[in-house]
Design a protein around this motif. Structure first.
Motif, PDB file in Angstrom:
ATOM      1  N   VAL A  43       0.838  -1.205   0.000  1.00 24.93           N
ATOM      2  CA  VAL A  43       0.000   0.000   0.000  1.00 24.93           C
ATOM      3  C   VAL A  43       0.869   1.250   0.000  1.00 24.93           C
ATOM      4  N   ASN A  44       1.934   1.229   0.795  1.00 18.84           N
ATOM      5  CA  ASN A  44       2.816   2.390   0.899  1.00 18.84           C
ATOM      6  C   ASN A  44       3.559   2.652  -0.404  1.00 18.84           C
ATOM      7  N   VAL A  45       3.921   1.606  -1.134  1.00 20.90           N
ATOM      8  CA  VAL A  45       4.599   1.795  -2.425  1.00 20.90           C
ATOM      9  C   VAL A  45       3.701   2.542  -3.402  1.00 20.90           C
ATOM     10  N   TYR A  46       2.414   2.214  -3.420  1.00 19.86           N
ATOM     11  CA  TYR A  46       1.504   2.891  -4.333  1.00 19.86           C
ATOM     12  C   TYR A  46       1.029   4.236  -3.795  1.00 19.86           C
ATOM     13  N   LEU A  47       1.120   4.441  -2.494  1.00 12.44           N
ATOM     14  CA  LEU A  47       0.736   5.716  -1.907  1.00 12.44           C
ATOM     15  C   LEU A  47       1.869   6.749  -1.986  1.00 12.44           C
ATOM     16  N   SER A  48       3.112   6.285  -2.030  1.00 11.48           N
ATOM     17  CA  SER A  48       4.256   7.207  -2.014  1.00 11.48           C
ATOM     18  C   SER A  48       4.275   8.205  -3.171  1.00 11.48           C
ATOM     19  N   PRO A  49       4.037   7.794  -4.431  1.00 14.76           N
ATOM     20  CA  PRO A  49       4.006   8.812  -5.493  1.00 14.76           C
ATOM     21  C   PRO A  49       2.913   9.861  -5.285  1.00 14.76           C
ATOM     22  N   ILE A  50       1.767   9.430  -4.772  1.00 13.81           N
ATOM     23  CA  ILE A  50       0.685  10.378  -4.496  1.00 13.81           C
ATOM     24  C   ILE A  50       1.109  11.335  -3.397  1.00 13.81           C
ATOM     25  N   TRP A  51       1.751  10.798  -2.355  1.00 16.17           N
ATOM     26  CA  TRP A  51       2.242  11.628  -1.248  1.00 16.17           C
ATOM     27  C   TRP A  51       3.297  12.626  -1.737  1.00 16.17           C
ATOM     28  N   ILE A 116      13.924   8.517  11.046  1.00 13.36           N
ATOM     29  CA  ILE A 116      13.919   9.564  10.018  1.00 13.36           C
ATOM     30  C   ILE A 116      12.516   9.801   9.469  1.00 13.36           C
ATOM     31  N   GLN A 117      11.900   8.755   8.906  1.00 13.87           N
ATOM     32  CA  GLN A 117      10.634   8.960   8.214  1.00 13.87           C
ATOM     33  C   GLN A 117       9.466   9.269   9.151  1.00 13.87           C
ATOM     34  N   GLN A 118       9.390   8.610  10.290  1.00 16.00           N
ATOM     35  CA  GLN A 118       8.256   8.862  11.195  1.00 16.00           C
ATOM     36  C   GLN A 118       8.271  10.292  11.749  1.00 16.00           C
ATOM     37  N   PRO A 119       9.409  10.801  12.262  1.00  9.25           N
ATOM     38  CA  PRO A 119       9.392  12.204  12.714  1.00  9.25           C
ATOM     39  C   PRO A 119       9.080  13.202  11.593  1.00  9.25           C
ATOM     40  N   ILE A 120       9.598  12.929  10.390  1.00  9.02           N
ATOM     41  CA  ILE A 120       9.317  13.820   9.265  1.00  9.02           C
ATOM     42  C   ILE A 120       7.835  13.762   8.895  1.00  9.02           C
ATOM     43  N   ALA A 121       7.248  12.572   8.899  1.00  7.39           N
ATOM     44  CA  ALA A 121       5.824  12.437   8.575  1.00  7.39           C
ATOM     45  C   ALA A 121       4.959  13.160   9.600  1.00  7.39           C
ATOM     46  N   ILE A 122       5.324  13.080  10.868  1.00  5.81           N
ATOM     47  CA  ILE A 122       4.563  13.795  11.908  1.00  5.81           C
ATOM     48  C   ILE A 122       4.714  15.305  11.723  1.00  5.81           C
ATOM     49  N   PHE A 123       5.925  15.761  11.388  1.00  8.01           N
ATOM     50  CA  PHE A 123       6.146  17.193  11.157  1.00  8.01           C
ATOM     51  C   PHE A 123       5.350  17.679   9.947  1.00  8.01           C
ATOM     52  N   PHE A 124       5.316  16.893   8.871  1.00 11.02           N
ATOM     53  CA  PHE A 124       4.524  17.270   7.697  1.00 11.02           C
ATOM     54  C   PHE A 124       3.042  17.347   8.043  1.00 11.02           C
ATOM     55  N   PHE A 125       2.567  16.406   8.841  1.00  9.44           N
ATOM     56  CA  PHE A 125       1.170  16.466   9.262  1.00  9.44           C
ATOM     57  C   PHE A 125       0.904  17.740  10.057  1.00  9.44           C
ATOM     58  N   LEU A 142      -1.840  12.229   7.349  1.00 11.88           N
ATOM     59  CA  LEU A 142      -2.186  11.377   8.490  1.00 11.88           C
ATOM     60  C   LEU A 142      -2.080   9.900   8.106  1.00 11.88           C
ATOM     61  N   LEU A 143      -2.522   9.543   6.918  1.00  7.97           N
ATOM     62  CA  LEU A 143      -2.435   8.171   6.449  1.00  7.97           C
ATOM     63  C   LEU A 143      -0.979   7.719   6.307  1.00  7.97           C
ATOM     64  N   VAL A 144      -0.129   8.575   5.759  1.00  5.13           N
ATOM     65  CA  VAL A 144       1.293   8.235   5.621  1.00  5.13           C
ATOM     66  C   VAL A 144       1.925   8.031   6.997  1.00  5.13           C
ATOM     67  N   ALA A 145       1.641   8.910   7.944  1.00  4.33           N
ATOM     68  CA  ALA A 145       2.193   8.759   9.303  1.00  4.33           C
ATOM     69  C   ALA A 145       1.678   7.484   9.961  1.00  4.33           C
ATOM     70  N   ILE A 148       3.431   4.387   8.403  1.00 15.36           N
ATOM     71  CA  ILE A 148       4.796   4.235   8.909  1.00 15.36           C
ATOM     72  C   ILE A 148       4.779   3.719  10.340  1.00 15.36           C
ATOM     73  N   PHE A 149       3.834   4.200  11.150  1.00 15.24           N
ATOM     74  CA  PHE A 149       3.719   3.704  12.527  1.00 15.24           C
ATOM     75  C   PHE A 149       3.439   2.205  12.544  1.00 15.24           C
ATOM     76  N   PHE A 150       2.480   1.752  11.725  1.00 14.19           N
ATOM     77  CA  PHE A 150       2.167   0.326  11.689  1.00 14.19           C
ATOM     78  C   PHE A 150       3.313  -0.492  11.106  1.00 14.19           C
ATOM     79  N   GLU A 151       4.046   0.071  10.146  1.00 14.40           N
ATOM     80  CA  GLU A 151       5.224  -0.618   9.626  1.00 14.40           C
ATOM     81  C   GLU A 151       6.265  -0.826  10.721  1.00 14.40           C
ATOM     82  N   ILE A 152       6.432   0.171  11.580  1.00 16.60           N
ATOM     83  CA  ILE A 152       7.402   0.049  12.673  1.00 16.60           C
ATOM     84  C   ILE A 152       6.966  -1.023  13.664  1.00 16.60           C
ATOM     85  N   VAL A 153       5.706  -0.999  14.064  1.00 18.58           N
ATOM     86  CA  VAL A 153       5.219  -1.965  15.062  1.00 18.58           C
ATOM     87  C   VAL A 153       5.264  -3.387  14.508  1.00 18.58           C
TER      88      VAL A 153
END
Length: 183
Positions: A43-51, A116-125, A142-145, A148-153
């Motif tokens: 899902v994240n691979v296909y969401l990344s270009p949109i993001w 790297i990515q989680q703090p940046i995603a929270i800052f972008f939100f 919010l979806l991207v953050a 990434i949170f679920f990917e970490i867990v």
């Protein structure tokens, strides 16, 4: 070292279980890839270009805004220039580490995600939420953050399982090697 181990046959069945046949005994070791993590990565691979396109549009629209938030927008644009290429590498490491059971790649994926990515995603939100922009951009950030949170867990749980199974494989191969030396 691999030549010293005389395992009669090693087979992989359905990409899930590795069978070692040794002295008419079958030793099976399951595959440790995580399907739930793979679905989230897909899902994240296909969401990344949109993001990426949405973030570019946001920073372009607010770069010359007269609201007095230039420092936040400049910092966000600089972080975006860092995070966009890292996102591609991070997702590659996630795919490679999960499907090929490469612990180093998987650890790199988790480190990039967590530090790297989680703090940046929270800052972008935070930036998008404070800018009072179109609601779709807020939900996208919010979806991207959240992804990434679920990917970490899920990645942490998968990493623990993968390292345990790799340790079991190593111990089994060492036992087989020892039994071949004692013949």
């Amino acid at each position: 070292m691999a030549e010293a181990i005389s395992v009669e046959s090693t087979t992989v069945k359905d990409n899930r279980v590795v069978f070692f046949e040794h002295r008419n005994r079958i030793i099976e070791i399951p595959n440790s890839s995580s399907l739930s993590l793979q679905i989230i990565l897909f899902v994240n691979v296909y969401l990344s270009p949109i993001w990426i396109l949405s973030s570019l549009q946001f920073f372009y629209m607010h770069a010359f805004d007269e609201s007095g938030k230039h420092n936040t927008i400049i910092l966000g644009a600089a972080l975006f220039l860092i995070s966009a290429p890292l996102e591609v590498g991070r997702l590659y490491l996630g795919y490679s580490g999960n499907l090929n059971e490469k612990i180093a790649d998987f650890a790199g994926f988790l480190i990039l995600s967590l530090f790297i990515q989680q703090p940046i995603a929270i800052f972008f939100f935070y930036i998008v939420h404070k800018a009072k922009v179109f609601w779709l951009q807020i939900y996208l950030q919010l979806l991207v953050a959240a992804l990434i949170f679920f990917e970490i867990v899920i990645g942490y749980i998968s990493m623990r399982r993968m390292t345990r199974l790799k340790a079991q494989q190593f111990h089994i191969l060492m036992l087989i090697e020892q039994s071949n030396k004692n013949r």
